[in-house]
Scaffold this motif. Sequence first.
Motif, short mmCIF file in Angstrom:
data_model
loop_
_atom_site.label_atom_id
_atom_site.label_comp_id
_atom_site.label_asym_id
_atom_site.label_seq_id
_atom_site.Cartn_x
_atom_site.Cartn_y
_atom_site.Cartn_z
N GLY A 44 -11.57 -1.52 -14.39
CA GLY A 44 -10.43 -0.94 -15.09
C GLY A 44 -10.19 0.50 -14.69
O GLY A 44 -9.04 0.94 -14.55
N GLY A 45 -11.28 1.25 -14.49
CA GLY A 45 -11.12 2.63 -14.07
C GLY A 45 -10.51 2.75 -12.69
O GLY A 45 -9.62 3.59 -12.46
N LEU A 46 -10.94 1.92 -11.76
CA LEU A 46 -10.36 1.95 -10.41
C LEU A 46 -8.88 1.57 -10.43
O LEU A 46 -8.07 2.18 -9.71
N PHE A 47 -8.54 0.58 -11.24
CA PHE A 47 -7.13 0.20 -11.36
C PHE A 47 -6.30 1.35 -11.92
O PHE A 47 -5.20 1.65 -11.42
N ALA A 48 -6.83 2.02 -12.96
CA ALA A 48 -6.10 3.15 -13.55
C ALA A 48 -5.97 4.30 -12.56
O ALA A 48 -4.92 4.97 -12.51
N MET A 49 -7.00 4.55 -11.77
CA MET A 49 -6.92 5.61 -10.76
C MET A 49 -5.80 5.32 -9.77
O MET A 49 -5.00 6.22 -9.44
N ALA A 50 -5.73 4.08 -9.30
CA ALA A 50 -4.67 3.71 -8.36
C ALA A 50 -3.30 3.81 -9.01
O ALA A 50 -2.32 4.27 -8.39
N ALA A 51 -3.21 3.40 -10.29
CA ALA A 51 -1.93 3.45 -10.99
C ALA A 51 -1.46 4.89 -11.19
O ALA A 51 -0.27 5.19 -11.02
N PHE A 52 -2.36 5.79 -11.53
CA PHE A 52 -1.98 7.19 -11.76
C PHE A 52 -1.54 7.85 -10.46
O PHE A 52 -0.51 8.53 -10.42
N ALA A 53 -2.34 7.66 -9.40
CA ALA A 53 -1.97 8.28 -8.12
C ALA A 53 -0.70 7.65 -7.55
O ALA A 53 0.21 8.36 -7.10
N GLY A 54 -0.64 6.31 -7.59
CA GLY A 54 0.55 5.63 -7.07
C GLY A 54 1.78 5.92 -7.90
O GLY A 54 2.89 6.08 -7.34
N GLY A 55 1.63 5.99 -9.21
CA GLY A 55 2.79 6.28 -10.06
C GLY A 55 3.39 7.63 -9.78
O GLY A 55 4.62 7.77 -9.71
N ARG A 56 2.55 8.64 -9.60
CA ARG A 56 3.08 9.97 -9.27
C ARG A 56 3.71 9.98 -7.89
O ARG A 56 4.75 10.61 -7.67
N ALA A 57 3.12 9.27 -6.93
CA ALA A 57 3.68 9.24 -5.58
C ALA A 57 5.02 8.51 -5.54
O ALA A 57 5.91 8.86 -4.76
N LEU A 128 -14.55 10.67 -4.14
CA LEU A 128 -14.18 10.23 -2.79
C LEU A 128 -13.13 9.13 -2.87
O LEU A 128 -12.16 9.13 -2.10
N VAL A 129 -13.30 8.19 -3.80
CA VAL A 129 -12.31 7.13 -3.99
C VAL A 129 -10.97 7.74 -4.41
O VAL A 129 -9.90 7.30 -3.94
N ALA A 130 -10.99 8.75 -5.27
CA ALA A 130 -9.76 9.41 -5.69
C ALA A 130 -9.05 10.06 -4.51
O ALA A 130 -7.82 10.01 -4.40
N VAL A 131 -9.83 10.67 -3.61
CA VAL A 131 -9.25 11.27 -2.41
C VAL A 131 -8.58 10.21 -1.54
O VAL A 131 -7.46 10.39 -1.05
N LEU A 132 -9.27 9.09 -1.35
CA LEU A 132 -8.71 8.01 -0.54
C LEU A 132 -7.45 7.44 -1.18
O LEU A 132 -6.47 7.13 -0.48
N MET A 133 -7.47 7.30 -2.51
CA MET A 133 -6.29 6.78 -3.20
C MET A 133 -5.13 7.75 -3.10
O MET A 133 -3.97 7.35 -2.92
N GLY A 134 -5.43 9.04 -3.23
CA GLY A 134 -4.36 10.03 -3.09
C GLY A 134 -3.75 10.02 -1.71
O GLY A 134 -2.52 10.06 -1.55
N ALA A 135 -4.60 9.94 -0.69
CA ALA A 135 -4.10 9.90 0.69
C ALA A 135 -3.31 8.62 0.94
O ALA A 135 -2.24 8.63 1.56
N GLY A 136 -3.84 7.49 0.43
CA GLY A 136 -3.14 6.22 0.62
C GLY A 136 -1.78 6.20 -0.06
O GLY A 136 -0.79 5.73 0.51
#
Length: 256
Positions: A44-57, A128-136
């Motif tokens: 759930g945390g990984l999904f939320a991280m992707a949603a937050f970064a992707g939503g802002r992008a 590190l996962v947050a960095v990769l998600m932000g870059a992606g």
Amino acid sequence: MTMVESRPYTDPAVHQAGPGLGRAVLVEARTLTGTRSQRAVAAGGLFAMAAFAGGRALQPLAETTTSQLVAMACGPAGWMMLVLAVLLVSQEFSHGTIEQSLLADPDRSRLVLAKALAVLAADAVAFLVAVLMGAGAALVAPLLTGTPVLWRWDAGQLALAAGSLVFTSLAALAWALVSRSAPAPIMVLLLWPTIALLLSAVSSQVAAVLGWVNLDAVWVLADPTPGAWARLASSMLVWIVLPAGLGAWRLVKGDL
């Protein structure tokens, strides 16, 4: 007649030093996601991280940068690590496995240190996962929206995001060592920012006092005011140092 002193036989296993610190950290790191509930929290945390970064992008502001996307992903990463750090301690007491851990490694201070190091290692992985998600998100979202994300890495903002993640997880571990249960520290740590915000609206004096016990004290350094570092130190004392010291003291002294 020569007298020979007899000594009682002692099983060498009784005096085993237990596993080294490195092995103890690996054991605790595996325990972070050792149960179904912990793995669900991580997923759930990984999904939320992707949603937050992707939503802002996908809905960028005029100056949205990759560093901002990483900081957005670190928000839910902090919530995830908060819960996992609490469960790392609380499940051992609620399931009665703390005795087994102490039999495997009788050095109780090393057990506490291993838990803290395992949480810090997990923080590093989450960042590190947050960095990769932000870059992606910065690479993919413009293909869908036509609005580019500025490829800018702000070292200061990244350091604050990582520091806030560490602050939150260590506070969770510290209060879990004190309470030895999951609901209380999770509820307090998740609700305190909202409670503090509501109380701060009462008066400026209340807001000034609450600034010394701020769970988001690391982010105050983004726009530092006089006394910002002192307020960060005070918040660390309240949320991390004192509860961690009390919880570790109880465990090391033999209180189970």
